[in-house]
Design an enzyme around this catalytic site. Structure first.
Site, short mmCIF file in Angstrom:
data_model
loop_
_atom_site.label_atom_id
_atom_site.label_comp_id
_atom_site.label_asym_id
_atom_site.label_seq_id
_atom_site.Cartn_x
_atom_site.Cartn_y
_atom_site.Cartn_z
N ASP A 163 0.84 -1.19 0.00
CA ASP A 163 0.00 0.00 0.00
C ASP A 163 0.89 1.26 0.00
O ASP A 163 1.77 1.38 -0.83
CB ASP A 163 -0.97 -0.06 1.19
CG ASP A 163 -2.01 1.04 1.19
OD1 ASP A 163 -3.00 0.95 0.43
OD2 ASP A 163 -1.84 2.02 1.94
N TYR A 174 -11.63 9.04 -3.03
CA TYR A 174 -11.13 9.09 -1.66
C TYR A 174 -9.88 9.95 -1.50
O TYR A 174 -9.74 10.69 -0.51
CB TYR A 174 -10.93 7.68 -1.10
CG TYR A 174 -9.69 6.97 -1.57
CD1 TYR A 174 -8.60 6.80 -0.72
CD2 TYR A 174 -9.60 6.42 -2.85
CE1 TYR A 174 -7.45 6.13 -1.13
CE2 TYR A 174 -8.47 5.76 -3.28
CZ TYR A 174 -7.40 5.62 -2.41
OH TYR A 174 -6.27 4.96 -2.82
N TYR A 184 -1.20 11.36 1.74
CA TYR A 184 -2.05 11.73 0.60
C TYR A 184 -1.96 13.23 0.32
O TYR A 184 -1.98 13.66 -0.84
CB TYR A 184 -3.51 11.36 0.88
CG TYR A 184 -3.76 9.89 1.05
CD1 TYR A 184 -4.07 9.09 -0.05
CD2 TYR A 184 -3.68 9.28 2.30
CE1 TYR A 184 -4.30 7.73 0.10
CE2 TYR A 184 -3.91 7.92 2.46
CZ TYR A 184 -4.22 7.15 1.35
OH TYR A 184 -4.45 5.80 1.50
N HIS A 213 -7.26 -6.36 -0.94
CA HIS A 213 -6.15 -5.40 -0.84
C HIS A 213 -5.14 -5.75 0.26
O HIS A 213 -3.94 -5.61 0.06
CB HIS A 213 -6.72 -4.00 -0.59
CG HIS A 213 -5.69 -2.93 -0.50
ND1 HIS A 213 -4.88 -2.58 -1.58
CD2 HIS A 213 -5.30 -2.13 0.53
CE1 HIS A 213 -4.05 -1.60 -1.20
NE2 HIS A 213 -4.28 -1.33 0.07
#
Length: 312
Positions: free
Chosen positions: A101, A150, A231, A296
């Site tokens: 990830d 998202y 992010y 995931h």
């Protein structure tokens, strides 16, 4: 968790928590969002029993590692700086890298900036994507998936943190960890995580109540801002990595992904991985493994198989 030891180390100006076990060549394990060192528990125990020194840090902003408040403190250069400092602290020149990830994204940067430190890289879930010099990543995602995608919803400081607080830390973590919807995730304005009291979520066999409770405790103490700042630094990373436009990753790589992983099912991803684009940018890509019926959080869901893939 028997035999896993914990300590704090000073790297790149911050205090970092690491979990470790075993002696031998170092295997560095990098977690993603919303995870912690703990998500590598199965791998730490397996690799240490096979003659390796397994080391899983809480990355900057997570768990017991220091969490600077500003997103500008979470650039790829700073995160790779943390890891370079950790490798120095461990007293080795090179290590094997395993990452998932956001940890996988950081892993690609580590391979790009310091290939001399990485013997080989087992990447879980997130393939290398080259920098697009013409458009910043957040704008690209908005155009492709809309304002509610998202990553776009995570950008404004404090907004999604307030939504998580309203929905409940345990409920949000359970929703994210158990979600198997293979479409690009969008978060509505009204109920972003789609949590309804009447829709009870049951834990899958690979995620125990103790696993969930550990994460809930740490995120309740720490909050989510550190992880969300990765992010929020996406566009900053784009600016900082202009000198690496077109650069190739020159480290031996094995890539493992589940066929239900929303990263792989994002439009264009399968084609990039299988039609030569991935191999062009990662020229020492040795193997791509797509695991059927797997989501995931692959290193937890299929721990034994992933342990075997890493060891191979």
């Amino acid at each position: 968790m028997e035999g896993i030891s914990h300590r704090m180390v000073k790297v790149n100006g911050i205090d970092m928590h690491i979990a470790e076990k075993g002696q031998g060549p170092v295997v560095l394990l990098l977690h993603g969002f919303p995870e912690l060192w703990y998500s590598w528990s199965h791998q730490i125990l397996a690799l240490s029993s096979l003659g390796y020194h397994a080391v899983a840090p809480d990355l900057r902003g997570y768990g017991d590692t220091e969490a600077p408040p500003s997103s500008s403190s979470y650039s790829c250069l700073q995160i790779v700086g943390d890891l370079s400092g950790l490798i120095d602290h461990l007293g080795v020149e090179q290590m094997f890298l395993v990452a998932h990830d956001w940890g996988a994204v950081v892993g690609w940067y580590l391979c790009l900036f310091r290939p001399d430190r990485v013997k080989a890289y087992v990447c879980l879930g997130v393939p290398y994507r080259p920098r697009n010099p013409k458009m910043k990543p957040v704008e690209t995602m908005k155009l492709a998936f809309g304002e509610d995608f998202y990553v776009c919803r995570f950008q404004e400081p404090g907004v999604i943190e307030a939504e998580i607080a309203r929905a409940g830390t345990a409920e949000v973590l359970m929703k994210i960890l158990t979600d198997r919807n293979p479409v690009p995730p969008c978060l509505s304005q009204e109920n972003p995580f789609g949590i309804y009291p009447e829709n009870l979520v049951t834990l899958p066999s690979w995620l125990t109540e103790a696993d969930l409770a550990f994460h809930v405790t740490k995120y309740s103490q720490k909050g989510f801002t550190g992880g969300l700042n990765y992010y929020r630094a996406l566009d900053l990373n784009w600016e900082l990595t202009a000198p690496w436009t077109g650069a190739l990753v020159e480290v031996p790589v094995k890539f493992v992904v589940g066929d239900l992983d929303m990263v792989l099912t994002t439009p264009g991803a399968k084609e990039f991985v299988s039609n030569g684009g991935f191999k062009h940018h990662v020229q020492l890509l040795e193997e791509v493994v797509v695991m059927e019926g797997v989501g995931h959080f692959i290193n937890q869901e299929k721990a034994e198989e992933i342990n075997n893939h890493i060891y191979d």
